[in-house]
Design a protein around this motif. Structure first.
Motif, short mmCIF file in Angstrom:
data_model
loop_
_atom_site.label_atom_id
_atom_site.label_comp_id
_atom_site.label_asym_id
_atom_site.label_seq_id
_atom_site.Cartn_x
_atom_site.Cartn_y
_atom_site.Cartn_z
N UNK A 335 0.84 -1.21 0.00
CA UNK A 335 0.00 0.00 0.00
C UNK A 335 0.87 1.25 0.00
N UNK A 336 0.43 2.23 -0.81
CA UNK A 336 1.19 3.47 -0.91
C UNK A 336 0.32 4.71 -0.72
N UNK A 337 -0.98 4.51 -0.51
CA UNK A 337 -1.87 5.59 -0.10
C UNK A 337 -3.08 4.96 0.59
N UNK A 338 -4.01 5.79 1.04
CA UNK A 338 -5.14 5.26 1.82
C UNK A 338 -6.37 4.98 0.96
N UNK A 339 -6.27 5.19 -0.35
CA UNK A 339 -7.44 5.07 -1.21
C UNK A 339 -7.64 3.64 -1.69
N UNK A 340 -8.87 3.18 -1.62
CA UNK A 340 -9.25 1.89 -2.17
C UNK A 340 -10.22 2.10 -3.32
N UNK A 341 -9.81 1.70 -4.51
CA UNK A 341 -10.69 1.79 -5.67
C UNK A 341 -11.40 0.45 -5.86
N UNK A 342 -12.69 0.51 -6.11
CA UNK A 342 -13.50 -0.69 -6.35
C UNK A 342 -14.32 -0.45 -7.60
N UNK A 343 -14.23 -1.33 -8.56
CA UNK A 343 -15.00 -1.22 -9.79
C UNK A 343 -16.34 -1.91 -9.59
N UNK A 344 -17.40 -1.11 -9.50
CA UNK A 344 -18.73 -1.64 -9.21
C UNK A 344 -19.54 -1.89 -10.47
N UNK A 345 -19.13 -1.29 -11.60
CA UNK A 345 -19.72 -1.66 -12.89
C UNK A 345 -21.00 -0.95 -13.29
N UNK A 346 -21.70 -0.34 -12.35
CA UNK A 346 -22.95 0.35 -12.66
C UNK A 346 -23.07 1.62 -11.84
N UNK A 347 -23.81 2.61 -12.35
CA UNK A 347 -24.07 3.80 -11.53
C UNK A 347 -24.78 3.44 -10.23
N UNK A 348 -25.69 2.47 -10.29
CA UNK A 348 -26.44 2.08 -9.10
C UNK A 348 -25.51 1.54 -8.02
N UNK A 349 -24.46 0.82 -8.44
CA UNK A 349 -23.51 0.29 -7.48
C UNK A 349 -22.74 1.39 -6.77
#
Length: 441
Positions: A335-349
């Motif tokens: 880890x090199x920063x505190x951000x976690x990116x998650x690909x949810x695939x839809x605007x609703x997600x």
């Protein structure tokens, strides 16, 4: 207390029951408990880094002779502000630089970056980004997107070298892009709203060495937002002439109510100071507005608060990757920063996730976030942040632009239990929206 009484005590005060009171279903809580147990080794390493950085900060406080008198502040012009000046010495000592500016009048990280860039470039110079396209709000500062007062309006040009497909620096491309007008090289440590890995301090050091080998006179500035105290070293310890960030992210420790910092060489910081205020005055003016106690105490707490946010990020990665979502970085990566990116695939997600984070916050938990048009962004953005300091992203928060591939960016949490609850609430919200199925364990 005998063993039977102790067991009864544990039964009476069950964390699972308390989570249930907060709206977390038993299956979500159990799924989270299993994930937390699997992360014990990762969490222990985070605690080791936090201890090292906490000692680094305490040593800087002691070296710079922080006293009770430093905790008072000034108004008006801010002349002879002992607390302000000593705090800047503490930042410089901690980040191993010659000088620093740490001011409440710096409105945000983008403002700090704009000051640093404008102060250290002149008409005819070229800025070269070697980490690809910068964060959205910097596009108008530079002039990539036309805006009143941009650097482009002052005859400062821009070029960039994209990262390689594996997320590493294109060293050959960097060498080829440097020309006689190149003056300032910029690196964005964190991913921003891009689907890439955050850059490590070691990688940044290698890139800086490449730049300096071509032209030792070039200045290198690192956007250090979200990265402070995540590793044992900062980019200023591997050759960066300036590192820049926001006090309502990691270094403010959740206590600083505003502000930004610029740390670097004496010359770079002085030039930035003349842009921050005006020529002839520079860092000599600017009141601390009686905020010194919050700034000192926040910086003191920052390594431990950052560790809590890191644990939350890794916890989120583990929960969502097990459910089949793409996550950057995954729960096993460094880890090199505190951000976690998650690909949810839809605007609703994205919306459901952010609503869960909002409902897990200590402030404004009853508010429902919605996507909206924000200044500095091309797309609508949704932001969840029930924070003590408005917009503070070291506190429990999540945001993302409503555009493909519909990534959400989670960060913050002033304590590990708060971060944990926020992640579980995001999963609960996704479950209630019919977007995930929690596995039976």
């Amino acid at each position: 207390m005998n063993k039977e009484a102790a067991n009864q005590e544990l039964f009476n005060f069950s964390t699972a029951d308390m989570l249930g009171s907060c709206g977390i279903d038993r299956d979500v809580a159990e799924y989270g408990r299993r994930a937390e147990e699997s992360l014990a080794e990762r969490f222990a390493e985070i605690d080791r880094v936090a201890e090292y950085n906490q000692l680094k900060v305490i040593h800087a406080f002691q070296k710079c002779r922080v006293s009770e008198a430093c905790l008072t502040g000034t108004t008006g012009y801010g002349y002879n502000d002992l607390g302000r000046d000593t705090l800047e010495e503490v930042y410089a000592a901690t980040f191993r630089t010659e000088a620093a500016i740490v001011r409440p009048l710096i409105a945000c990280g983008t403002h700090a970056l704009a000051i640093a860039m404008a102060g250290n470039t002149r008409p005819g110079d070229e800025i070269l980004s070697i980490s690809g396209k910068p964060y959205d709000t910097l596009e108008e500062v530079i002039g990539i997107r036309p805006s009143v007062g941009s650097l482009a309006e002052y005859g400062i040009t821009y070029n960039q070298v994209d990262l390689l497909p594996d997320g590493s620096f294109d060293l050959d491309g960097i060498r080829a892009a440097i020309n006689e007008r190149t003056h300032l090289v910029i690196i964005q440590r964190s991913k921003g709203y891009a689907s890439r890995k955050t850059l490590s301090v070691a990688q940044i050091g290698e890139a800086i060495s490449c730049v300096k080998a071509v032209r030792p006179d070039l200045l290198v500035m690192v956007d250090n937002c979200y990265g402070e105290f995540v590793e044992y070293r900062e980019p200023s310890e591997v050759g960066a002439d300036m590192i820049v960030g926001s006090l309502i992210k990691n270094p403010g420790g959740g206590l600083a109510p505003s502000g930004g910092y610029i740390c670097g060489t004496k010359e770079c910081v002085e030039r930035a100071a003349y842009r921050m205020t005006c020529p002839g005055l520079g860092a000599e003016i600017g009141p601390s507005l009686n905020l010194n106690t919050s700034f000192y105490q926040g910086f003191f707490s920052a390594p431990i608060v950052t560790a809590a946010a890191l644990k939350g990020a890794i916890f989120a990665a583990r929960l969502y990757e097990e459910l089949g979502f793409a996550v950057i970085p995954d729960s096993h990566e460094s880890r090199h920063d505190i951000i976690q990116a998650i690909t949810l695939g839809t605007p609703e997600g994205v919306v459901a996730f952010c609503r869960g984070i909002q409902h897990g916050a200590p402030v404004d938990s009853f508010v429902t976030p919605e996507p909206w048009d924000m200044p500095g962004y091309d797309d609508q953005v949704i932001m969840a942040a029930g924070a003590f300091v408005a917009g503070s992203s070291i506190e429990l928060s999540a945001d993302g632009p409503i555009r493909p591939p519909y990534n959400v960016y989670f960060q913050g949490g002033l304590s590990w239990p708060s971060a944990k609850l926020g992640v579980l609430m995001s999963l609960q919200s996704m479950k209630e929206a019919g977007l995930v199925n929690i596995p039976v364990l």
